[in-house]
Design an enzyme around this catalytic site. Structure first.
Site, PDB file in Angstrom:
ATOM      1  CE  LYS A  57      -0.142  -0.622   4.977  1.00 51.10           C
ATOM      2  NZ  LYS A  57      -0.792  -1.383   6.052  1.00 51.10           N
ATOM      3  CE1 TYR A 278      13.624  31.541   5.148  1.00 45.62           C
ATOM      4  CE2 TYR A 278      13.699  29.183   4.749  1.00 45.62           C
ATOM      5  CZ  TYR A 278      13.488  30.464   4.297  1.00 45.62           C
ATOM      6  OH  TYR A 278      13.151  30.671   2.988  1.00 45.62           O
TER       7      TYR A 278
HETATM    8  C1  LIG Z   1       0.024  -2.146   6.712  1.00 41.80           C
HETATM    9  C2  LIG Z   1      -0.530  -3.460   7.108  1.00 41.80           C
HETATM   10  C3  LIG Z   1       0.292  -4.587   7.134  1.00 41.80           C
HETATM   11  C4  LIG Z   1       1.794  -4.498   7.003  1.00 41.80           C
HETATM   12  O1  LIG Z   1       2.291  -3.938   8.192  1.00 41.80           O
HETATM   13  P1  LIG Z   1       3.863  -3.819   8.483  1.00 41.80           P
HETATM   14  O2  LIG Z   1       3.933  -3.400   9.894  1.00 41.80           O
HETATM   15  O3  LIG Z   1       4.381  -2.785   7.546  1.00 41.80           O
HETATM   16  O4  LIG Z   1       4.473  -5.139   8.230  1.00 41.80           O
HETATM   17  C5  LIG Z   1      -0.304  -5.807   7.358  1.00 41.80           C
HETATM   18  N1  LIG Z   1      -1.633  -5.914   7.591  1.00 41.80           N
HETATM   19  C6  LIG Z   1      -2.447  -4.841   7.600  1.00 41.80           C
HETATM   20  C7  LIG Z   1      -3.890  -5.016   7.869  1.00 41.80           C
HETATM   21  C8  LIG Z   1      -1.916  -3.580   7.382  1.00 41.80           C
HETATM   22  O5  LIG Z   1      -2.721  -2.511   7.419  1.00 41.80           O
END
Ligand SMILES: *Cc1c(COP(=O)(O)O)cnc(C)c1O
Length: 390
Positions: A57, A278
């Site tokens: 994702k 800055y």
């Molecule tokens: C993002 C996510 C993962 C992966 O999580 P990591 O901590 O990056 O390994 C797995 N399952 C779900 C439901 C997630 O939202």
């Protein structure tokens, strides 16, 4: 083919490639060999009976899903997780048809037929999503697969115990092809948290309410390291694949995947009492050599990093060079005093994240997590993907 070509580009002193890097100001090197190594390592940890999917994702945590997902497929991954329907639609043409593409946030209202047509697999998180998906499946011969999420204690996604009672009473799973029931751990990065076992037991109890025993999935990256009781039939790592440390209390077993280098624009010696950046947040107290690097907060490098983080020259990684003053939109200042008068040409690359500047250390210094740093990486970088064979 592309992988081999790009390796040539990165391992030989190619002038055009170097010029492209320098024009960008900052460059991001993504090591697909390390990614595949990490996949294989996790696979060997869970053993032959447990499948390893991949969370890709948010553009594969900012690393470029169009390159990352096919590399994981080549390493053997056949199940991919994205968050939204839109992410699924754009990833579908990138992967072969035998790759399952799961939509974690579930079908949005009205998207069901499109999901089915594009062979996307929704995670059903609520009775509403179950009902909508089942209405679609009842009206078609194609038994599209789905996953069913149970809320084991995170209160984010998934059916509650009361929802499951309704689901069973109304026989809502009839006609659905559920490949896995799943849930997600809230505290897996803290192996000592009693909530891990609490969620696992709650997950087991919820699963038993279902009419049939379905394959199950609970662990993401950190959950893999909680032991085999957490593995069930499928694990879903993301962060660990990308080189993040899944077990923060212990040394990182994963290989670094991401290297972020910032190119130097200019440098100068300043006198005591002269300010940098800055709001004049840094004032030299001795003669100080200051370099300006071409990466700033618009590239996802947090504005508060000044005074909290450092960079290194990859060829002398033991000399930490502090980031000083406020990070600007497009640049930052680095204190090079420790390098003395060593000549450095403009365009010299300094490592901000990489083997010598671990992602998790930078995140800790900035009071955040590596996930946020990766997904915040900007779009201006010159990106190089390293893969020795594809
Ligand atoms: C993002 C996510 C993962 C992966 O999580 P990591 O901590 O990056 O390994 C797995 N399952 C779900 C439901 C997630 O939202």
């Amino acid at each position: 083919m592309i992988g081999r070509f790009e390796t040539l580009m990165t391992s030989l002193p190619d002038t055009a490639e170097n010029e492209a890097r320098e024009r960008a100001g900052g460059w991001l090197r993504i090591d697909l060999d390390a990614l595949k190594h990490n996949y294989t390592l996790l696979k060997s940890l869970v053993g032959p009976d447990v499948a390893v999917g991949a969370a890709v994702k948010a553009d594969a945590y900012g690393l470029g899903v169009e390159r990352v997902a096919p590399a994981l497929y080549r390493a053997g991954c056949r199940r991919f997780f994205v968050a939204t329907v839109e992410e699924g639609l754009s990833l579908r043409p990138v992967l072969p048809q035998d790759a399952a593409l799961c939509i974690l946030n579930g079908p949005t209202p009205g998207s069901e037929a499109l999901l089915q047509a594009r062979r996307l697999t929704p995670v059903l998180n609520s009775l509403d999503q179950v009902r909508r998906w089942s209405a679609l499946c009842r009206g078609s011969f194609d038994r599209s697969t789905c996953l069913l999420q149970l809320d084991s204690g995170m209160s984010r996604f998934g059916l509650s115990g009361a929802d499951l009672d309704i689901l069973c009473a109304e026989d809502l799973l009839a006609g659905l092809d559920v490949t896995h029931v799943m849930s997600h751990l809230a505290c897996a990065d803290d192996a000592a948290s009693p909530r891990n076992e609490g969620q696992r037991l709650r997950f087991e109890a919820l699963r038993r309410k279902l009419p049939a025993t379905l394959p199950a999935s609970l662990a993401a990256s950190s959950g893999v390291f909680l032991g085999s009781a957490y593995h069930f039939d499928l694990v879903r790592p993301g962060y660990a694949l990308y080189g993040g440390n899944p077990s923060p209390e212990r040394p990182n077993p994963m290989r670094p995947v991401v290297t972020l280098l910032a190119g130097m624009v200019q440098d100068r010696w300043i006198d005591p009492e002269v300010a940098v950046g800055y709001s004049a947040r840094f004032v030299a107290d001795a003669p100080t050599r200051i370099a300006t690097l071409s990466v700033g907060y618009a590239d996802g490098f947090h504005r508060r990093a000044g005074g909290l983080a450092s960079a290194v020259l990859p060829d002398c990684p033991d000399i930490a060079l502090p980031i000083v003053g406020r990070i600007s939109m497009d640049c930052m200042a680095l204190d090079l005093t420790a390098l003395g008068d060593r000549p450095l040409p403009p365009g010299t690359g300094f490592e901000l994240i990489g083997p010598h500047r671990p992602l998790d250390d930078l995140a800790a210094a900035l009071d955040t997590i590596g996930y946020e740093l990766l997904t915040g990486l900007g779009t201006r970088f010159h990106r190089e993907y390293i893969e020795s064979s594809s």
